[in-house]
Design a protein around this motif. Structure first.
Motif, short mmCIF file in Angstrom:
data_model
loop_
_atom_site.label_atom_id
_atom_site.label_comp_id
_atom_site.label_asym_id
_atom_site.label_seq_id
_atom_site.Cartn_x
_atom_site.Cartn_y
_atom_site.Cartn_z
N PHE A 96 -10.39 1.72 -6.58
CA PHE A 96 -9.58 0.52 -6.33
C PHE A 96 -10.42 -0.55 -5.65
O PHE A 96 -10.97 -0.34 -4.58
CB PHE A 96 -8.37 0.88 -5.46
N GLN A 97 -10.50 -1.69 -6.31
CA GLN A 97 -11.38 -2.72 -5.77
C GLN A 97 -10.67 -4.00 -5.38
O GLN A 97 -11.29 -4.98 -5.05
CB GLN A 97 -12.49 -2.99 -6.79
N SER A 98 -9.33 -3.96 -5.41
CA SER A 98 -8.64 -5.14 -4.91
C SER A 98 -7.59 -4.72 -3.88
O SER A 98 -7.00 -3.66 -3.98
CB SER A 98 -7.95 -5.88 -6.06
N ASP A 99 -7.40 -5.56 -2.88
CA ASP A 99 -6.47 -5.29 -1.79
C ASP A 99 -5.11 -4.80 -2.27
O ASP A 99 -4.53 -3.89 -1.71
CB ASP A 99 -6.21 -6.59 -0.99
N ALA A 100 -4.64 -5.45 -3.34
CA ALA A 100 -3.29 -5.17 -3.80
C ALA A 100 -3.17 -3.78 -4.42
O ALA A 100 -2.07 -3.26 -4.56
CB ALA A 100 -2.84 -6.23 -4.80
N MET A 101 -4.30 -3.17 -4.81
CA MET A 101 -4.27 -1.85 -5.42
C MET A 101 -4.39 -0.72 -4.39
O MET A 101 -4.10 0.43 -4.69
CB MET A 101 -5.43 -1.69 -6.41
N TYR A 102 -4.86 -1.04 -3.21
CA TYR A 102 -5.20 0.00 -2.23
C TYR A 102 -4.07 0.97 -1.95
O TYR A 102 -2.90 0.62 -2.03
CB TYR A 102 -5.60 -0.63 -0.89
N TRP A 160 0.83 -1.21 0.00
CA TRP A 160 0.00 0.00 0.00
C TRP A 160 0.85 1.25 0.00
O TRP A 160 0.53 2.23 -0.67
CB TRP A 160 -0.93 0.02 1.23
N ASN A 195 2.18 1.66 -3.47
CA ASN A 195 1.09 2.16 -4.32
C ASN A 195 0.87 3.65 -4.12
O ASN A 195 0.68 4.40 -5.07
CB ASN A 195 -0.23 1.45 -3.98
N THR A 244 -9.86 -0.43 5.60
CA THR A 244 -10.31 -1.81 5.40
C THR A 244 -9.69 -2.73 6.44
O THR A 244 -10.28 -3.72 6.83
CB THR A 244 -9.92 -2.33 4.00
N ASN A 292 -11.40 -5.78 8.12
CA ASN A 292 -10.95 -7.13 7.82
C ASN A 292 -10.52 -7.93 9.03
O ASN A 292 -10.61 -9.14 9.06
CB ASN A 292 -9.79 -7.10 6.82
N ASN A 337 -10.38 0.31 -11.07
CA ASN A 337 -9.30 -0.55 -10.62
C ASN A 337 -7.99 -0.31 -11.37
O ASN A 337 -7.16 -1.20 -11.48
CB ASN A 337 -9.70 -2.03 -10.72
#
Lengths: 288, 305
Positions: free
Chosen positions: A228-234, A82, A85, A242, A246, A149
């Motif tokens: 961003f809809q996937s964990d790896a993109m956050y 993150w 990113n 999240t 989580n 995304n």
């Protein structure tokens, strides 16, 4: 503030100015201390052992130190990803905004073409538009363009920054025309004048704007949350929020530690480049 | 400043269309090329959406297949005005605005005037007051959630149990977090504004024996009028659009007592998929913001300068 106590203290023969000075210091440093408590609490909690975190009393002094939460975060979350990113996103956005805004600001102040004043007026007016009106339609456009995304889904909607144009136009106006004319006589092209003369002269204004955009993008919340809809993109802000969901149970140690990780880089940048950031904010104050 | 350049530009602009020499065409091409990237992006992601939102607000928007959307005129707006959830969100938002705007404006003014005085450690104070500016709303939200939670600092030292699950205390808690966070920006603007007021005015007033309050009322405030109006409007507009803090700290609860307009808009759009209706909510908020800005500008005497 000191009105009530004035009479009382006069009898103890403290002069009025003296008293006011004391009130000023108490007021300012007292407020400063209050301002610092949240930071302190955040840092202190991130180093506390579990026993202290879950104690009945909210401790402010971690007498039992541990790096447990930092290790926990590193192994159980994508916080490193993150952070990377966020740096990439903020870097790209800053570069794009500076380039695009500087180009149009140059065009509006230095090149003569019909309609440019009308366009400048529209740009100035557009920063009155609250971003929220555009939330739904921009989302639709971004998804129609297939940018959900993707990094560009966040970069492009913030790439045309009207505030940046306004700030830069004020600065471009102050560059002496003679410099440019001399360059033109020497056979410089428009592009070359822009990249070799105008931009270098504007370094400090561009730095102020760049720093502002960088911090602003680093902190952006609504757009990255939608796009961003996937964990790896956050990005970090989205990751933090999240994380809380989580993990099921809210772990104060984890939350505070992740908050430290998300804010320390910016607080350091701020301490080093405070002057530029203050300048960027002051420039906004003079927009009206 | 703007005036001066406009004057000189006027001649060039007038001669433009008549004199279509090679050089002016080249000038137009160069100007257009440099302006194009911004105009394209702004058209797609700023001006275009503004029109699309208006268009959507007149439709029963079909999120899956926009082509199937039905034109329904002002129906969305009519439904909105009789929607208790909207009014609840508006009420909550106004409450939040009332809780945050005066403390932010007055607090930042006092801190700015105080730091401007001859105090030791100015740099330190300025750094401390400005520092929350660089924090993301996610950090602010989570940090203050901990502070207000059942085992946090505030309930322990101030009382009240977990503020964020308390009907009465949830919004004030969000307001306190917001004040801490948002004071910074206004503080810097007002500090700069105060430093621009000429010292001579104060020297003259002092010779006349004016009191501190008198100088504040007759010199400081009038001299800082425009920055103050700016700060008031920006704070109003910002508070009306509050989203991240309630989204993170309470998710609109308990029992919708902290659902603000933008949170409501977000939910209708992205949970309820009622895009047309959400667009209408956005436009109503836009109208409110314009009205509020115009009113504050008028009442604070923005034109008298």
């Amino acid at each position: 503030m000191s009105v009530e106590s004035r009479g009382l203290f006069d009898e103890v023969s403290l002069s009025n100015t003296r008293l006011r000075t004391i009130a000023l210091y108490v007021g300012l440093y007292g407020t400063a201390a209050l301002f610092l408590i949240p930071y302190w609490y955040m840092f202190a909690t991130s180093f506390m052992t579990r026993d202290l975190v879950y104690a009945e009393v909210p401790y402010l002094i971690p007498w039992d130190l541990t790096l447990y939460w930092y290790e926990y975060l590193l192994t159980n979350s994508l916080i490193v990803q993150w952070t990377v990113n966020t740096v990439i996103l903020a870097g790209i956005t800053t570069a794009v905004v500076i380039l695009v805004d500087a180009m149009i600001a140059y065009s509006l102040t230095r090149l003569e073409w019909p309609g440019r004043r009308a366009i400048f007026a529209v740009i100035v007016a557009s920063f009155m538009v609250p971003g929220i009106v555009n939330l739904v339609p921009v989302y639709i456009i971004v998804s129609e363009l297939g940018l959900v995304n993707s990094v560009w889904g966040v970069v492009l909607p913030s790439a045309a920054n009207p505030l940046g144009v306004f700030m830069l136009v004020q600065f471009f106006k102050d560059i002496p025309e003679e410099l440019e004319e001399a360059a033109r006589l020497d056979g410089f092209s428009r592009l070359r004048i822009f990249t070799h003369i105008v931009l270098p002269l504007m370094r400090s204004a561009l730095a102020a704007l760049g720093l502002f955009i960088f911090i602003w993008t680093w902190n952006a919340f609504v757009w990255p949350l939608l796009i961003f809809q996937s964990d790896a993109m956050y990005t970090l802000p989205i990751g933090l929020v999240t994380l809380q969901d989580n993990l099921g149970v809210t772990e104060p140690g984890v939350i505070m530690t992740s908050a430290v990780v998300a804010s320390v880089p910016l607080l350091l940048v701020f301490l080093v480049m405070q002057r530029h950031l203050v300048r960027a904010v002051e420039m906004q104050g003079t927009t009206k | 400043m703007a005036q001066a350049t406009q004057q000189t530009d006027a001649n060039a602009d007038e001669s433009g269309p008549v004199d279509l020499s090679e050089s002016s065409v080249r000038e137009l091409l160069a100007g257009g090329t440099f302006a194009l990237p911004y105009l394209l992006i702004a058209g797609t992601f700023l001006f275009g959406p503004l029109l699309l939102a208006l268009y959507m607000s007149f439709h029963d928007w079909n999120a899956l297949d926009p082509a199937q959307s039905q034109f329904i005129g002002l129906e969305n707006y009519r439904v909105l005005l009789s929607d208790p959830d909207f009014w609840n969100a508006l009420r909550n938002t106004v409450y939040f605005v009332v809780l945050t705007v005066p403390p932010i404006v007055i607090g930042s003014l006092f801190l700015a005037l105080g730091v401007n005085r001859d105090v030791k450690g100015k740099w330190l104070l300025r750094t401390i007051f400005f520092s929350p500016y660089v924090l993301t709303v996610a950090v602010v939200g989570l940090l203050w959630t901990e502070i207000f939670s059942a085992s946090g600092l505030v309930p322990y030292y101030v009382g009240g149990g977990n503020w964020l699950t308390d009907h009465q205390l949830a919004m004030p808690a969000i307001a306190i977090a917001t004040i801490w966070w948002q004071l910074a920006f206004n503080f810097i603007i007002l500090l700069a504004a105060r430093q621009n007021v000429s010292d001579r005015l104060y020297e003259a007033a002092k010779l006349d024996g004016a009191s501190t309050w008198r100088m504040m009322r007759d010199i400081t405030i009038p001299q800082m009028q425009n920055p103050l109006i700016f700060v008031v409007i920006v704070t109003f507009v910002g508070s009306f659009q509050v989203f991240g803090q309630p989204f993170i700290m309470t998710d609109g609860g308990p029992s919708f007592s902290t659902t603000t307009i933008v949170l409501y808009l977000y939910d209708t759009a992205f949970t309820g998929r009622q895009f047309g209706y959400a667009a209408a909510v956005g436009y109503v908020l836009f109208m409110i913001l314009i009205a509020v800005s115009a009113t504050s500008y008028y009442f604070l005497g923005g034109d008298n300068r």
